[in-house]
Write a protein that holds these residues in place. Sequence first.
Motif, PDB file in Angstrom:
ATOM      1  N   TRP A  65      40.365   6.525 -10.172  1.00 36.49           N
ATOM      2  CA  TRP A  65      39.140   6.240  -9.166  1.00 36.49           C
ATOM      3  C   TRP A  65      37.879   6.128  -9.869  1.00 36.49           C
ATOM      4  CZ3 TRP A  65      41.152   2.380  -6.678  1.00 36.49           C
ATOM      5  CH2 TRP A  65      42.711   2.576  -6.499  1.00 36.49           C
ATOM      6  N   ALA A  66      37.407   7.134 -10.550  1.00 29.99           N
ATOM      7  CA  ALA A  66      36.065   7.403 -11.775  1.00 29.99           C
ATOM      8  C   ALA A  66      36.443   6.759 -11.632  1.00 29.99           C
ATOM      9  CB  ALA A  66      36.000   8.624 -12.318  1.00 29.99           C
ATOM     10  N   LEU A  67      37.059   5.695 -13.111  1.00 33.93           N
ATOM     11  CA  LEU A  67      36.793   5.167 -13.845  1.00 33.93           C
ATOM     12  C   LEU A  67      36.312   3.602 -13.366  1.00 33.93           C
ATOM     13  CD1 LEU A  67      38.950   3.508 -16.517  1.00 33.93           C
ATOM     14  CD2 LEU A  67      38.836   2.304 -15.270  1.00 33.93           C
ATOM     15  N   ALA A  68      36.973   3.518 -12.190  1.00 33.60           N
ATOM     16  CA  ALA A  68      36.895   2.384 -11.301  1.00 33.60           C
ATOM     17  C   ALA A  68      35.419   2.026 -10.486  1.00 33.60           C
ATOM     18  CB  ALA A  68      37.969   1.687 -10.100  1.00 33.60           C
ATOM     19  N   GLY A  69      35.038   3.791 -10.294  1.00 32.36           N
ATOM     20  CA  GLY A  69      33.698   3.307  -9.605  1.00 32.36           C
ATOM     21  C   GLY A  69      32.605   2.982 -10.761  1.00 32.36           C
ATOM     22  N   ARG A  70      32.903   3.563 -12.106  1.00 33.46           N
ATOM     23  CA  ARG A  70      32.211   3.068 -12.932  1.00 33.46           C
ATOM     24  C   ARG A  70      31.925   2.199 -13.689  1.00 33.46           C
ATOM     25  NH1 ARG A  70      34.255   7.992 -15.169  1.00 33.46           N
ATOM     26  NH2 ARG A  70      35.365   6.305 -16.600  1.00 33.46           N
ATOM     27  N   ALA A  71      33.057   1.015 -13.308  1.00 38.35           N
ATOM     28  CA  ALA A  71      33.096  -0.221 -13.517  1.00 38.35           C
ATOM     29  C   ALA A  71      32.664  -0.864 -12.254  1.00 38.35           C
ATOM     30  CB  ALA A  71      35.090  -0.663 -13.236  1.00 38.35           C
ATOM     31  N   VAL A  72      32.195  -0.735 -11.297  1.00 30.21           N
ATOM     32  CA  VAL A  72      31.922  -1.471 -10.634  1.00 30.21           C
ATOM     33  C   VAL A  72      30.315  -0.518 -10.664  1.00 30.21           C
ATOM     34  CG1 VAL A  72      31.059  -1.464  -8.118  1.00 30.21           C
ATOM     35  CG2 VAL A  72      33.456  -1.211  -8.481  1.00 30.21           C
ATOM     36  N   LEU A  73      30.082  -0.190 -10.978  1.00 29.69           N
ATOM     37  CA  LEU A  73      28.249  -0.056 -11.407  1.00 29.69           C
ATOM     38  C   LEU A  73      28.097  -0.904 -12.946  1.00 29.69           C
ATOM     39  CD1 LEU A  73      25.643   1.867 -11.357  1.00 29.69           C
ATOM     40  CD2 LEU A  73      27.201   3.431 -13.309  1.00 29.69           C
ATOM     41  N   ALA A  74      29.268  -1.073 -13.575  1.00 23.45           N
ATOM     42  CA  ALA A  74      28.791  -1.726 -14.760  1.00 23.45           C
ATOM     43  C   ALA A  74      28.533  -2.798 -14.252  1.00 23.45           C
ATOM     44  CB  ALA A  74      29.951  -1.116 -16.028  1.00 23.45           C
ATOM     45  N   MET A  75      29.459  -3.554 -13.693  1.00 21.87           N
ATOM     46  CA  MET A  75      29.959  -5.064 -13.386  1.00 21.87           C
ATOM     47  C   MET A  75      28.248  -5.372 -12.355  1.00 21.87           C
ATOM     48  SD  MET A  75      32.798  -6.350 -13.734  1.00 21.87           S
ATOM     49  CE  MET A  75      33.303  -7.888 -12.454  1.00 21.87           C
ATOM     50  N   ALA A  76      27.993  -4.349 -11.323  1.00 23.84           N
ATOM     51  CA  ALA A  76      26.176  -3.992 -10.845  1.00 23.84           C
ATOM     52  C   ALA A  76      25.210  -4.185 -11.818  1.00 23.84           C
ATOM     53  CB  ALA A  76      25.823  -3.335 -10.049  1.00 23.84           C
ATOM     54  N   LEU A  77      25.212  -3.258 -12.973  1.00 18.27           N
ATOM     55  CA  LEU A  77      24.348  -4.125 -13.962  1.00 18.27           C
ATOM     56  C   LEU A  77      23.993  -5.224 -14.911  1.00 18.27           C
ATOM     57  CD1 LEU A  77      23.894  -0.217 -15.828  1.00 18.27           C
ATOM     58  CD2 LEU A  77      22.419  -1.107 -13.893  1.00 18.27           C
ATOM     59  N   TRP A  78      25.182  -5.533 -14.863  1.00 18.30           N
ATOM     60  CA  TRP A  78      26.099  -7.388 -16.096  1.00 18.30           C
ATOM     61  C   TRP A  78      25.349  -7.718 -14.855  1.00 18.30           C
ATOM     62  CZ3 TRP A  78      26.504  -7.761 -20.411  1.00 18.30           C
ATOM     63  CH2 TRP A  78      27.541  -7.200 -21.430  1.00 18.30           C
ATOM     64  N   CYS A  79      25.196  -7.743 -13.819  1.00 17.42           N
ATOM     65  CA  CYS A  79      24.698  -9.111 -13.234  1.00 17.42           C
ATOM     66  C   CYS A  79      22.788  -8.827 -12.733  1.00 17.42           C
ATOM     67  CB  CYS A  79      24.908  -9.106 -11.199  1.00 17.42           C
ATOM     68  SG  CYS A  79      24.970 -10.496 -10.178  1.00 17.42           S
ATOM     69  N   ALA A  84      30.905   2.231 -23.040  1.00 18.41           N
ATOM     70  CA  ALA A  84      30.953   3.545 -22.486  1.00 18.41           C
ATOM     71  C   ALA A  84      30.762   4.248 -21.466  1.00 18.41           C
ATOM     72  CB  ALA A  84      29.349   3.770 -23.970  1.00 18.41           C
ATOM     73  N   LEU A  85      30.240   3.102 -20.268  1.00 12.13           N
ATOM     74  CA  LEU A  85      30.116   3.443 -19.310  1.00 12.13           C
ATOM     75  C   LEU A  85      31.334   3.053 -18.519  1.00 12.13           C
ATOM     76  CD1 LEU A  85      28.458   3.603 -15.894  1.00 12.13           C
ATOM     77  CD2 LEU A  85      27.890   1.224 -16.718  1.00 12.13           C
ATOM     78  N   VAL A  86      32.123   2.479 -18.561  1.00 18.37           N
ATOM     79  CA  VAL A  86      33.177   2.183 -17.797  1.00 18.37           C
ATOM     80  C   VAL A  86      34.399   3.051 -18.381  1.00 18.37           C
ATOM     81  CG1 VAL A  86      35.323   1.218 -17.375  1.00 18.37           C
ATOM     82  CG2 VAL A  86      32.691   0.123 -17.084  1.00 18.37           C
ATOM     83  N   GLY A  87      34.232   3.680 -19.865  1.00 15.61           N
ATOM     84  CA  GLY A  87      34.909   4.570 -20.679  1.00 15.61           C
ATOM     85  C   GLY A  87      36.132   4.231 -21.364  1.00 15.61           C
ATOM     86  N   SER A  88      37.237   3.238 -21.063  1.00 13.05           N
ATOM     87  CA  SER A  88      38.245   2.707 -21.812  1.00 13.05           C
ATOM     88  C   SER A  88      37.867   1.458 -21.566  1.00 13.05           C
ATOM     89  CB  SER A  88      39.144   2.708 -20.855  1.00 13.05           C
ATOM     90  OG  SER A  88      40.639   2.776 -21.834  1.00 13.05           O
TER      91      SER A  88
END
Lengths: 304, 272
Positions: free
Chosen positions: B156-170, B225-229
């Motif tokens: 769930w920490a990975l999912a949270g970081r992925a959401v942050l990555a998607m926000a930044l990508w936008c 690196a942000l998402v971690g995997s």
Amino acid sequence: MPAGVTIEFTHLTKRFGSGSGSVDAVSDLSFTVEPGQITGFLGPNGAGKTTTLRMLLGLVAPTSGTATFGGVSYRSLAHPLSTVGSALEAASFHPGRTAADHLRVYAQAAGLPRQRVGVVLEQVGLEQYGSRRVGGYSLGMRQRLGLASALLGDPSVLVLDEPINGLDPEGIRWIRLFLRQLAAEGRTILVSSHLLSEVQQSVDEVVIIAHGTLIHRGSLASLDMTETRQVIVDAPDRVALQLALTAAGYHFSSLRGGVIVENADAEAVGRTAFDAGVTLSSLSQKRTGLEDSFLALVGEEGAL
Amino acid sequence: MSEQPVRQLGHAIHAEFTKITTTRLWWMLALIMIVYVALVAGGLTAILASVGGSRGPQITDAQRAPLIYSFGSSIGYVFPVLLGALVTTSEFRHKTLTPTFLAMPRRGRILVAKLVALTVFGGLFGVLAMASSIGAGSGVMALFSQDARLTDPAIWALAGRAVLAMALWCSVGVGLGVLIPSQVAAIVIVLAFTQFVEPILRFASGLTDVTAQIGQYLPGSASDALVGSSFYSLTAPTVVGLDWWQGALVLLAYAVVASFLGFFTSWRRDVT
């Protein structure tokens, strides 16, 4: 709606390009537009009307000079849409957005109450089409929607670029009456057009530009240039009439339907004939039409 | 005087949200993204489970779930980029910059509002993409009686970081859109870069230590690196890693620098 505001153009200049290849789209333009009346901003296509209006609205940066609303530039207005409403030539709508949503976006951006959307749609007669995507709108409906956007903030100044372009006769009559009513409410209204005949019945004042420079400013009546008026006269004895006119020093040309006397006054021509004992069969003053004066002012391009 | 700019910014953000939700673009992109991510995450889980451990990359039970779930952002990130770029370039294409700047002549505030609104929307895309990858991935794992690790806080920490990555990508998409106002050019660049140029660069940069140092600052590497995997960590084992927060900052820097350059090139220009 706040009290009317005067629009002031002061030495407004826009130069495109630089060096020897530069072109002055607008050069040293100065005039004012007063509240409570409709001012027609006229000139042939490419005269610099749209560039002037876009500078007034802060969309294009002037090379020099200023354009203000009672001394305040558009960008410095505390509540731009509530002070100035504008509809520009290139109607800019996202085709996939409905008319009501289009208006809602800009009402929100300007911090206006949501109810204004319904009010302005009704004002321009689009209340039944508000939930339709603008992509399916006719040119006339787009013009009305542009006008609705201009009215969103109930502004005291309206700046409309070619609002009559593309309207059918019914639409033209509607917009004339509508602008009249808005001016009667004390608003300052500036309407651009490349055809005098389009706005002739609506405007009180005219500002005419060509090649980016001001060439005429005054009331609509001032366009009726009395100095070039002609008299059409005829007599059963055409030869006697021509002798009398020559003796009186007139320049004239003889046509099948009569004699056209240049720079003359019907009364003076009548007296000349009377004094010479020539019986006249017709005598009338020919006034140069407004459109002719307009074309004479703007030059050849105006004939387009 | 001090309150006015804040209120105006609030109005502008509100309007930018409405702009996004009042056309069909956002949910069409979201729908394609959800289907694409679900197919890849679910499909790959099924393929890996069927071929077993004899062929292909060796994946341990512990690696499987984070790898599959990270497809939400590692293949889904192109969608928030496209959303940001398309929403921004459509202002130029449909000449809606005119009414936008008429309603609020302070152009910098509008660009900030656009970045804020689309970053939030990118986060929403992140939630949808992760729901899709976790939903499809864990569903297929359950079919093959594999451990979906849904109770693992690290997932769930990975999912949270992925959401942050998607926000930044936008927000990177917004920056790209102001930098390249031509909609067609922006789409071509997004697709060519994300699908072709960057994968090659990342692979090539991993060949020497020096280039690897540079390669970690590529946006895709920063995002991983942000998402971690991600599946890149399997194909390029020598990857030099940034910390997750460094990855986030690198992505943010791309968005800010592009927006800043775009502001001075296209955004401030005469609107004709």
